[in-house]
Design a protein around this motif. Structure first.
Motif, PDB file in Angstrom:
ATOM      1  N   LEU A 110     -51.354  25.342   6.084  1.00  0.00           N
ATOM      2  CA  LEU A 110     -50.038  24.907   6.554  1.00  0.00           C
ATOM      3  C   LEU A 110     -49.172  26.103   6.957  1.00  0.00           C
ATOM      4  O   LEU A 110     -48.372  26.003   7.891  1.00  0.00           O
ATOM      5  CB  LEU A 110     -49.334  24.082   5.486  1.00  0.00           C
ATOM      6  N   ILE A 111     -49.347  27.212   6.248  1.00  0.00           N
ATOM      7  CA  ILE A 111     -48.596  28.414   6.617  1.00  0.00           C
ATOM      8  C   ILE A 111     -49.037  28.897   7.994  1.00  0.00           C
ATOM      9  O   ILE A 111     -48.206  29.260   8.839  1.00  0.00           O
ATOM     10  CB  ILE A 111     -48.781  29.514   5.553  1.00  0.00           C
ATOM     11  N   GLN A 112     -50.340  28.885   8.240  1.00  0.00           N
ATOM     12  CA  GLN A 112     -50.839  29.284   9.560  1.00  0.00           C
ATOM     13  C   GLN A 112     -50.302  28.359  10.644  1.00  0.00           C
ATOM     14  O   GLN A 112     -49.966  28.802  11.751  1.00  0.00           O
ATOM     15  CB  GLN A 112     -52.369  29.271   9.573  1.00  0.00           C
ATOM     16  N   TYR A 113     -50.211  27.083  10.329  1.00  0.00           N
ATOM     17  CA  TYR A 113     -49.662  26.118  11.292  1.00  0.00           C
ATOM     18  C   TYR A 113     -48.211  26.456  11.621  1.00  0.00           C
ATOM     19  O   TYR A 113     -47.810  26.476  12.794  1.00  0.00           O
ATOM     20  CB  TYR A 113     -49.773  24.708  10.719  1.00  0.00           C
ATOM     21  N   ALA A 114     -47.424  26.735  10.577  1.00  0.00           N
ATOM     22  CA  ALA A 114     -46.015  27.084  10.797  1.00  0.00           C
ATOM     23  C   ALA A 114     -45.894  28.358  11.634  1.00  0.00           C
ATOM     24  O   ALA A 114     -45.056  28.442  12.537  1.00  0.00           O
ATOM     25  CB  ALA A 114     -45.304  27.255   9.460  1.00  0.00           C
ATOM     26  N   LEU A 115     -46.738  29.346  11.342  1.00  0.00           N
ATOM     27  CA  LEU A 115     -46.702  30.590  12.108  1.00  0.00           C
ATOM     28  C   LEU A 115     -47.100  30.341  13.570  1.00  0.00           C
ATOM     29  O   LEU A 115     -46.520  30.926  14.489  1.00  0.00           O
ATOM     30  CB  LEU A 115     -47.637  31.628  11.481  1.00  0.00           C
ATOM     31  N   GLY A 116     -48.084  29.473  13.771  1.00  0.00           N
ATOM     32  CA  GLY A 116     -48.492  29.141  15.130  1.00  0.00           C
ATOM     33  C   GLY A 116     -47.363  28.511  15.923  1.00  0.00           C
ATOM     34  O   GLY A 116     -47.137  28.860  17.094  1.00  0.00           O
ATOM     35  N   ARG A 117     -46.635  27.606  15.289  1.00  0.00           N
ATOM     36  CA  ARG A 117     -45.497  26.985  15.964  1.00  0.00           C
ATOM     37  C   ARG A 117     -44.417  28.021  16.281  1.00  0.00           C
ATOM     38  O   ARG A 117     -43.777  27.973  17.336  1.00  0.00           O
ATOM     39  CB  ARG A 117     -44.925  25.863  15.089  1.00  0.00           C
ATOM     40  N   GLY A 118     -44.227  28.953  15.369  1.00  0.00           N
ATOM     41  CA  GLY A 118     -43.244  30.012  15.603  1.00  0.00           C
ATOM     42  C   GLY A 118     -43.626  30.884  16.784  1.00  0.00           C
ATOM     43  O   GLY A 118     -42.798  31.187  17.648  1.00  0.00           O
ATOM     44  N   HIS A 119     -44.897  31.300  16.837  1.00  0.00           N
ATOM     45  CA  HIS A 119     -45.359  32.117  17.961  1.00  0.00           C
ATOM     46  C   HIS A 119     -45.237  31.349  19.274  1.00  0.00           C
ATOM     47  O   HIS A 119     -44.900  31.938  20.311  1.00  0.00           O
ATOM     48  CB  HIS A 119     -46.813  32.547  17.747  1.00  0.00           C
ATOM     49  N   LEU A 120     -45.506  30.054  19.234  1.00  0.00           N
ATOM     50  CA  LEU A 120     -45.385  29.244  20.443  1.00  0.00           C
ATOM     51  C   LEU A 120     -43.935  29.215  20.929  1.00  0.00           C
ATOM     52  O   LEU A 120     -43.674  29.344  22.132  1.00  0.00           O
ATOM     53  CB  LEU A 120     -45.887  27.825  20.170  1.00  0.00           C
ATOM     54  N   ALA A 121     -43.001  29.072  20.000  1.00  0.00           N
ATOM     55  CA  ALA A 121     -41.585  29.066  20.378  1.00  0.00           C
ATOM     56  C   ALA A 121     -41.169  30.407  20.976  1.00  0.00           C
ATOM     57  O   ALA A 121     -40.278  30.470  21.827  1.00  0.00           O
ATOM     58  CB  ALA A 121     -40.719  28.738  19.168  1.00  0.00           C
ATOM     59  N   LEU A 122     -41.841  31.478  20.558  1.00  0.00           N
ATOM     60  CA  LEU A 122     -41.572  32.812  21.101  1.00  0.00           C
ATOM     61  C   LEU A 122     -42.359  33.083  22.386  1.00  0.00           C
ATOM     62  O   LEU A 122     -42.271  34.178  22.937  1.00  0.00           O
ATOM     63  CB  LEU A 122     -41.937  33.879  20.063  1.00  0.00           C
ATOM     64  N   HIS A 123     -43.135  32.116  22.827  1.00  0.00           N
ATOM     65  CA  HIS A 123     -43.998  32.240  24.008  1.00  0.00           C
ATOM     66  C   HIS A 123     -45.114  33.254  23.790  1.00  0.00           C
ATOM     67  O   HIS A 123     -45.635  33.834  24.761  1.00  0.00           O
ATOM     68  CB  HIS A 123     -43.197  32.614  25.261  1.00  0.00           C
TER      69      HIS A 123
END
Length: 465
Positions: A110-123
């Motif tokens: 779940l932490i990796q998922y949250a980080l993935g969403r964060g990186h996506l928001a940062l493009h």
């Protein structure tokens, strides 16, 4: 006490079977009792672990919302440098990542998922893809993860396809496009199809994406328009319509339908501008607009018109992308290419291209500082120095230094991307020009001409057609 012990021993001797059964029963009862205690303890531990996982999931869900809300709010503000908000986001992601040290390694999905969403928001597509795949590999199987992963893979497909269109001729591009479809597009569609049912701002936007990647362009535009009516603030829907129209224009130009290509390019540019009116500080929209203007410049050249206005518009869009995100590597690479085509236009109209080439080199160097593996920036710089050398030769100056720099940068492009066919082809052209110049001076051109042949052979080995 001795008398009791004696009597007990006598009783046991007389009733061995009965006592054996009693002892066995007691042992089984003890085992069952211990097992029950262990089961209760395990159940309690599982309940505690489940409660902790639920609490972490709820906290991470809130973290994701906070990160995405912060960046979306920043992107929707008037054009400004969003570096501060990006730094806040990265610090928040570092805090999330640090939680891995506090839990079992098997629970970090779940932490990796949250980080993935964060990186996506940062493009940050590469980092987002890595984190989301790791989350999936750790057993996270939720529609929202599939949506995020599908979106990232789709964006990667478009990014690599744009790069491929500048890398080789039509036959090579067709082959490369099939590779990219297998590598990115097919898994993107698989993930997006699995994401149906996810809690999204606009389900119609998801359907528009799926239609777009299936090349059902009119359906994609229709679904994106529905998304706009449902969620007017979701500027990604406007950008998606523009992406569809740009893709239509590129395909139409490739088939010689210049009238329709021009019409769709105009529509695409207007849609990107509409998206920018909402996402005023999102660098990705300005980069997309710059690409549309570069495509317009190439269409203008096909039609016998000057590409300069479109290229200057592309540069303006790149500049606005950098105003929103000063370290946006893609904007610097697009700037370098826009300056190259401006320099080329000056060369073929017998004007001095060196001012544009100086700006090209500056943009290319910055792109390489941000991404040392950017073969497109090396290629743009190599071709810029080649044009400079050609101009110096034409006005009677010594082009040797410029052509040497051209070969250095083109060789670097080949080193970074060995399957990039235009780089060895362009390198061969530089050596060919060097050989011709030496012949005009009465010097031996054999070494340079042999180097040209070798470079052309390398290009043919990559793209035999």
């Amino acid at each position: 006490l001795p008398i009791l012990q004696h009597r007990l021993r006598r009783h046991i001797k007389k009733n061995k079977v009965l006592w054996a059964i009693c002892c066995a029963s007691f042992g089984w009862l003890l085992v069952l009792g211990i097992g029950a205690v262990r089961e209760r303890m395990a159940a309690a531990e599982q309940r505690q672990r489940s409660a902790q996982q639920l609490a972490r999931a709820q906290q991470l869900g809130q973290d994701i919302k906070d990160i995405e809300w912060l960046l979306r709010s920043s992107y929707q503000l008037p054009l400004h440098d969003s570096t501060h908000e990006q730094k806040i986001t990265r610090r928040r992601m570092e805090e999330i990542d640090a939680r891995k040290m506090q839990i079992d390694p098997s629970d970090t999905g779940l932490i990796q998922y949250a980080l993935g969403r964060g990186h996506l928001a940062l493009h940050g597509l590469e980092a987002a893809q890595s984190a989301l795949l790791e989350s999936s590999n750790q057993g996270i199987d939720i529609p929202e993860l599939h949506y995020a992963l599908g979106y990232v893979l789709g964006q990667k497909y478009q990014q690599e396809l744009t790069k491929a269109r500048r890398s080789g001729d039509k036959s090579w591009l067709l082959h490369r496009q099939k590779e990219l479809e297998q590598q990115f597009l097919a898994p993107a569609l698989a993930s997006l199809n699995k994401s149906r049912g996810a809690k999204l701002d606009s389900p119609d936007f998801l359907e528009a994406l799926i239609a777009y990647y299936h090349k059902k362009y009119e359906t994609a535009i229709q679904k994106a328009k529905h998304s706009i009516s449902e969620s007017p603030w979701l500027y990604e829907s406007h950008k998606l319509i523009a992406d569809v129209q740009l893709e239509q224009a590129i395909e139409q130009r490739d088939h010689g339908d210049y009238k329709q290509a021009k019409d769709n390019l105009s529509k695409s540019i207007e849609q990107y501008k509409t998206a920018i009116q909402i996402g005023r500080s999102d660098a990705s929209i300005y980069n997309a607009l710059a690409e549309a203007w570069i495509q317009q410049s190439q269409l203008d050249s096909d039609l016998g018109s000057s590409p300069r206005n479109a290229l200057n518009q592309a540069l303006s869009a790149c500049q606005e992308a950098l105003a929103a995100s000063p370290n946006d590597q893609a904007a610097y690479t697009k700037k370098a290419y826009a300056y190259f085509w401006l320099a080329w236009d000056k060369l073929i109209t017998e004007k001095d291209p060196r001012p544009e080439i100086a700006l090209l080199i500056k943009a290319g160097q910055r792109a390489i500082e941000l991404d040392p593996q950017d073969e497109m920036a090396f290629d743009a710089m190599g071709n810029g120095y080649s044009v400079q050398g050609n101009y110096e030769r034409d006005i009677g100056l010594d082009p040797t230094a410029s052509w040497l720099k051209a070969t250095i940068h083109l060789k670097k492009a080949i080193e970074v991307a060995p399957k990039f066919p235009w780089a060895p082809n362009d390198l061969g052209l530089v050596y060919q020009e060097q050989g011709r110049w030496l012949m005009l001076k009465g010097q031996d051109p054999q070494r340079e001409l042999q180097q040209a042949i070798s470079a052309f052979q390398q290009a043919v080995s990559i793209d035999p057609d």
